[in-house]
Design an enzyme around this catalytic site. Structure first.
Site, PDB file in Angstrom:
ATOM      1  N   ASP A  30       0.941  -1.156  -0.109  1.00 59.19           N
ATOM      2  CA  ASP A  30      -0.017  -0.127   0.081  1.00 59.19           C
ATOM      3  C   ASP A  30       0.768   1.374  -0.067  1.00 59.19           C
ATOM      4  OD1 ASP A  30      -2.483   1.301   0.107  1.00 59.19           O
ATOM      5  OD2 ASP A  30      -3.144   0.443   2.014  1.00 59.19           O
TER       6      ASP A  30
ATOM      7  N   TRP B 146      -2.833   3.454  -5.751  1.00 57.81           N
ATOM      8  CA  TRP B 146      -4.083   4.017  -5.865  1.00 57.81           C
ATOM      9  C   TRP B 146      -3.973   5.069  -7.381  1.00 57.81           C
ATOM     10  CZ3 TRP B 146      -2.420   6.757  -1.077  1.00 57.81           C
ATOM     11  CH2 TRP B 146      -2.408   5.891   0.077  1.00 57.81           C
ATOM     12  N   GLY B 147      -3.038   4.559  -8.376  1.00 58.13           N
ATOM     13  CA  GLY B 147      -2.985   5.217  -9.571  1.00 58.13           C
ATOM     14  C   GLY B 147      -2.395   6.507  -9.742  1.00 58.13           C
TER      15      GLY B 147
ATOM     16  N   GLU C 127       0.854   8.793 -10.198  1.00 60.61           N
ATOM     17  CA  GLU C 127       2.067   8.767 -10.995  1.00 60.61           C
ATOM     18  C   GLU C 127       1.946   7.893 -12.052  1.00 60.61           C
ATOM     19  OE1 GLU C 127       5.914   9.674  -9.382  1.00 60.61           O
ATOM     20  OE2 GLU C 127       5.079  10.168  -7.350  1.00 60.61           O
TER      21      GLU C 127
ATOM     22  N   ASP D  49     -10.053   3.656  -3.743  1.00 59.46           N
ATOM     23  CA  ASP D  49     -10.842   2.467  -3.173  1.00 59.46           C
ATOM     24  C   ASP D  49     -12.226   2.661  -3.806  1.00 59.46           C
ATOM     25  OD1 ASP D  49      -8.582   2.535  -1.386  1.00 59.46           O
ATOM     26  OD2 ASP D  49      -9.616   2.165   0.169  1.00 59.46           O
TER      27      ASP D  49
END
Ligand code: GAL
Length: 376
Positions: free
Chosen positions: A126, A161-162, A164, A183
């Site tokens: 994460d 989480w996408g 960069e 999320d």
């Protein structure tokens, strides 16, 4: 080779959040074996955040919370492996996990060795509490190297989480899948927005490294950690959710409770035709034929048997005709070539079509057709 096809399994987060235990994992494992999930391809059982104690031990190692996992992780891994399944765990690239527990920044190599000793096969990694001046790409590459040096084959599931634009670099640092969005929540808008956000990022979703638009919420019906009881998802919407994930060819991580999953959701998650589409060995992304109003995408996806799957998704809030224009799919009328269509859900043979056809779909519904070229 790890992740030749989109990884499939179960993850604790969507339903259980921090409320996890050895007992839950054992019961989940048993249910996955008994109810046919393992044999359908769902191999990984992944324990998400909240499995560790608040501090490392005196040797600097992560410690499983003894109240939740009294026999430790090795024992659980053995239980899972004995039943023909694989064991996944969670850590974070930052200094603390999203729930404030110790994580792997600066400890990558020792943690990877610990996971290998425990018999871990999958690491979800994460992005919370990531130091401001640290280099995100490098941090993920460091853990990738740490896993490779650990002495065990461990699938690397990167979760940032996408940020960069991971579709541009996650493959190069050795990740096997990477979260491409924030999320998911157990409501239709979340499902729709996540799917639509990734249509243009799918070309690099391919064997060895897959775009992960987050775990499935099928069968949650408003309950659990990411449940949204005010915006209940309907059966039709769950069907569209699962069909979309399969059609995109992305990882299938069940987020509902497999021990108590209702019949509709279970049958959907075990739908052989849909799983076969997801797991097609060429792992091609779909070609968009049209997308009226931005919410009515119609695609054709090339499959490894020389045929195709046509996918129509009425993501809009109105009933709508969904035109499939053959010329826009590379088959002009003058070609003398049409497509023989079979409804993937019902098995109905629609005969050979050419030129165009316009099924009418209820709002939030989908249609999938197997299609094969035929001279007409
Ligand atoms: C989020 C992650 C979720 C879940 C959660 C645990 O950052 O996207 O999938 O792992 O952390 O705290």
């Amino acid at each position: 080779m790890l992740a030749k096809r989109p990884p499939m399994g179960f993850n604790t987060w969507n339903t259980f959040g921090g409320n996890i235990s050895e007992q839950l994992i054992i019961e989940t494992c048993d249910a996955m074996v008994e109810k046919g999930y393992r044999d359908a391809g769902y191999k990984y059982i992944v324990i998400d955040d909240c499995w560790m104690t608040g501090e490392r031990d005196k040797n600097g190692r992560l410690v499983p919370d003894p109240a939740k996992f009294p026999h430790g992780m090795r024992c659980l891994a053995d239980y899972i492996h004995e039943r023909g399944m694989k064991f996944g765990i969670y850590s974070c690239a930052g200094t603390r996990t999203c729930q404030g527990l110790p994580s792997s920044f600066g400890h990558e190599f020792e943690d990877a060795r610990t996971f290998a000793e425990w018999g871990v096969d999958f690491l979800k990694y994460d992005f919370c509490n990531f130091p401001e001046r640290a280099d995100c790409k490098l941090a993920y590459h460091t853990m990738s190297m740490a896993l490779k040096s650990s002495g065990r084959e461990i699938l690397f599931s990167a979760c940032q989480w996408g940020r960069e634009e991971p579709w541009k670099w996650m493959r190069s640092i050795g990740a096997h899948m990477y979260r491409s969005t924030g999320d998911i929540w157990d409501n239709y808008i979340s499902i729709r927005d996540i799917a639509e956000s990734q249509f243009e990022n799918l070309p690099t979703n391919a064997s060895g490294c897959f775009n992960d638009p987050d775990m499935l919420v099928v069968g949650m019906y408003g309950k659990g950690n990411v449940g949204d009881s005010e915006n209940r998802v309907t059966d039709e919407e769950y069907r569209t959710h699962f069909a979309l994930w399969c059609f995109m060819g992305v990882p299938l991580m069940i987020g509902g409770d497999v021990r108590t999953m209702d019949g509709f959701s279970k049958d959907l998650l075990l739908n052989k035709e849909l799983i076969a589409v997801d797991q097609d060995e060429e792992c091609r992304d779909p070609f968009m034929v049209g997308n009226r109003g931005g919410h009515r995408p119609v695609f054709i996806r090339h499959m490894s048997d020389g045929g195709f799957v046509i996918g129509m998704f009425n993501l809009s809030d109105n009933r709508a005709g969904m035109p499939f224009i053959f010329a826009d799919a590379g088959l002009p009328y003058a070609s003398g070539v049409g497509l023989r269509l079979t409804d993937l859900f019902t098995g109905e043979d629609l005969g050979v079509k050419r030129d165009y056809f316009v099924p009418v779909l209820e709002k939030h519904a989908c249609r999938l057709y197997r299609a094969y070229l035929e001279r007409v």
